[in-house]
Design an enzyme around this catalytic site. Structure first.
Site, PDB file in Angstrom:
ATOM      1  CD  GLU A 119      -2.537   1.728   0.245  1.00  0.00           C
ATOM      2  OE1 GLU A 119      -2.422   2.890  -0.191  1.00  0.00           O
ATOM      3  OE2 GLU A 119      -3.311   0.875  -0.257  1.00  0.00           O
ATOM      4  N   GLY A 173      -6.725   0.929   4.106  1.00  0.00           N
ATOM      5  CA  GLY A 173      -8.168   1.176   4.030  1.00  0.00           C
ATOM      6  C   GLY A 173      -8.616   1.743   2.705  1.00  0.00           C
ATOM      7  N   GLY A 174      -7.656   2.265   1.923  1.00  0.00           N
ATOM      8  CA  GLY A 174      -8.005   2.783   0.610  1.00  0.00           C
ATOM      9  C   GLY A 174      -8.889   4.016   0.653  1.00  0.00           C
ATOM     10  CG  HIS A 188     -48.553  -0.204  11.050  1.00  0.00           C
ATOM     11  ND1 HIS A 188     -48.794   0.478   9.880  1.00  0.00           N
ATOM     12  CD2 HIS A 188     -49.063   0.550  12.060  1.00  0.00           C
ATOM     13  CE1 HIS A 188     -49.436   1.599  10.169  1.00  0.00           C
ATOM     14  NE2 HIS A 188     -49.608   1.664  11.481  1.00  0.00           N
TER      15      HIS A 188
END
Length: 459
Positions: free
Chosen positions: A33, A38-39, A442
């Protein structure tokens, strides 16, 4: 020379899980990297922007509290705290990823810039020295970076990208955004809600030209309602200025000058392949630099695979993650997984959200399918009325004969969550006739899927 069974280039949302799983499967793995673990997603994409977008939503709700019968006075934005909260989230996610890698046996993380020497050998430039790595299997997960158009004045004018905008320490007085895609819309609405004046310049005739026309209209109306200036058909030719920024655009043959305090470049993204020396490895790219792959994600070099944004196509984190599953299952478990015809959902985190999956009405028509369309405005959805958020609608495209759902678009609160319910129905081949009779709790937004499909006759 260091030898490995597999090398993964890029610690993004495909690279990290793939490297860990390969290592746990007994392979000796190197994960290279050049920037941050984590990019893009963790460091300057999804995590920071969505964190800030939610802070902006809180500001918007507080400023409009009287809509819900609540008196709120002295509303303001502490932008330092907004940025600190964003940074805390990013650091937390990044550290979590780092710890996960550190705990994985057989896995070595190398911080450096990789380039190919040949199909099985990499040169990695680190801060201290240059390494050579060799492996039988190599995986490219280098992602994309902001595309900067070649405009007159671009080299002399300061501008922001999606990365630098989230690091800006002040709220722009007037933000001019060049580009009208999903990132531009998310960040434009966010900054407007923090207090900036925002102008969005989009070169196409509408926002989001790939979506159905009614979707474009609905999103445009949301932005106009919040006093965000939308200018379509705007072909920007030049930018200039130091403190005061100028943007010159041709709008249907008329030249206009827009003046603001900041410029955000949001004109798409480009693949990070230039420094990889792919030619040396025999890896082919298209004319835009994206790595060419087959349906199993293999490149033109049989031992090299490409995953995530770098291979082109929709640039979503979840696609990159799914890519790693395809590759891992095929290589380690001998499966025959493919990316062909996979169902790709996505969500635009404007407020209201837009969740999309499957075919649009426009696409169904182009394919000459036997289809029907049903819509339900949010103003007729009980939960939307109760929460006071009635902007948007639910829309589905269905096959007339098989009753299967072909695609869906949800514009409304938690639109992505509602869309995901229909995505699961599509994967499970649950016909719309079953959904309209299904018992939902609901009052949920999903309960109104009953009513969405009630409009379609039984025949």
């Amino acid at each position: 020379m260091q030898h490995f069974d597999a090398i993964v280039i890029g610690a993004g949302q495909a690279g990290i899980p793939l490297a860990k799983k390969l290592a746990k499967a007994g392979k000796k793995v190197a994960l290279v990297e050049k920037r941050e673990i984590g990019g893009t997603c963790i460091n300057d994409g999804c995590s920071p922007t969505k964190t800030m977008i939610y802070s902006a939503r809180v500001a918007y709700v507080a400023k409009n509290a009287e809509h819900w019968g609540v008196k709120a006075e002295h509303i303001g934005v502490d932008y330092d705290k907004v940025l600190q909260r964003k940074d805390d989230v990013v650091v937390s996610f990044r550290n979590g990823a780092i710890k996960g890698l550190e705990k994985t046996k057989n896995l070595k993380v190398i911080m450096g810039d990789a380039s190919f020497i040949d199909a099985k050998t990499l040169k990695v430039a680190t801060e201290k020295n240059e390494l050579q790595l060799k492996a039988e299997l190599i995986f490219i997960n280098t992602g994309c970076s902001p595309n900067i158009p070649k405009l007159k004045g671009i080299d002399e004018t300061d501008y922001l990208t999606s990365t630098s905008l989230s690091e800006l320490e002040e709220i722009p007085e007037h933000l001019i955004i060049i580009g009208g895609g999903y990132i531009a819309l998310e960040l434009g609405q966010m900054m407007n809600r923090f207090g900036a004046k925002v102008t969005i310049l989009e070169q196409s005739a509408t926002l989001m030209p790939h979506e159905d026309e009614d979707v474009c209209v609905a999103i445009t109306e949301v932005f106009k309602r919040e006093n965000i200036e939308i200018v379509t058909g705007a072909k920007v030719s030049a930018i200039s200025g130091k403190k005061e920024k100028k943007v010159i655009a041709d709008i249907e043959g008329e030249w206009r000058t827009f003046i603001g305090s900041h410029i955000l470049m949001a004109a798409g993204r480009k693949p990070q392949t230039e420094s990889l020396n792919l030619k040396a490895a025999g890896v082919k790219t298209n004319d835009k630099g994206y790595v060419k792959v087959n349906t199993k994600l293999r490149t033109s070099a049989k031992n090299i695979y490409a995953l995530g944004d770098v291979k082109g196509g929709p640039a979503f984190t979840h696609i990159a993650y799914n890519d790693h599953l395809v590759v891992y299952e095929n290589l380690i478990h001998g499966k025959n997984k493919s990316i062909k015809n996979r169902l790709v959902p996505y969500c635009m985190f404007t407020d209201p959200q837009m969740g999309r999956v499957g075919l649009t009405e426009k696409e169904a028509k182009a394919k000459k399918l036997d289809y029907k369309v049903t819509t339900l405005p949010m103003k007729h959805v009980a939960r939307a009325i109760e929460t006071g958020e009635t902007i948007g609608y639910m829309k589905a495209v269905v096959n007339t004969k098989s009753k299967q759902i072909l695609g869906a678009t949800i514009i409304g609160p938690e639109g992505g969550e509602v869309m995901s319910v229909l995505q699961m129905a599509m994967i499970g081949k649950v016909p719309y006739t079953a959904i309209r009779k299904m018992m939902f709790a609901h009052p949920l937004f999903t309960e109104s899927l009953n009513n969405l499909f009630m409009a379609l006759d039984e025949g």
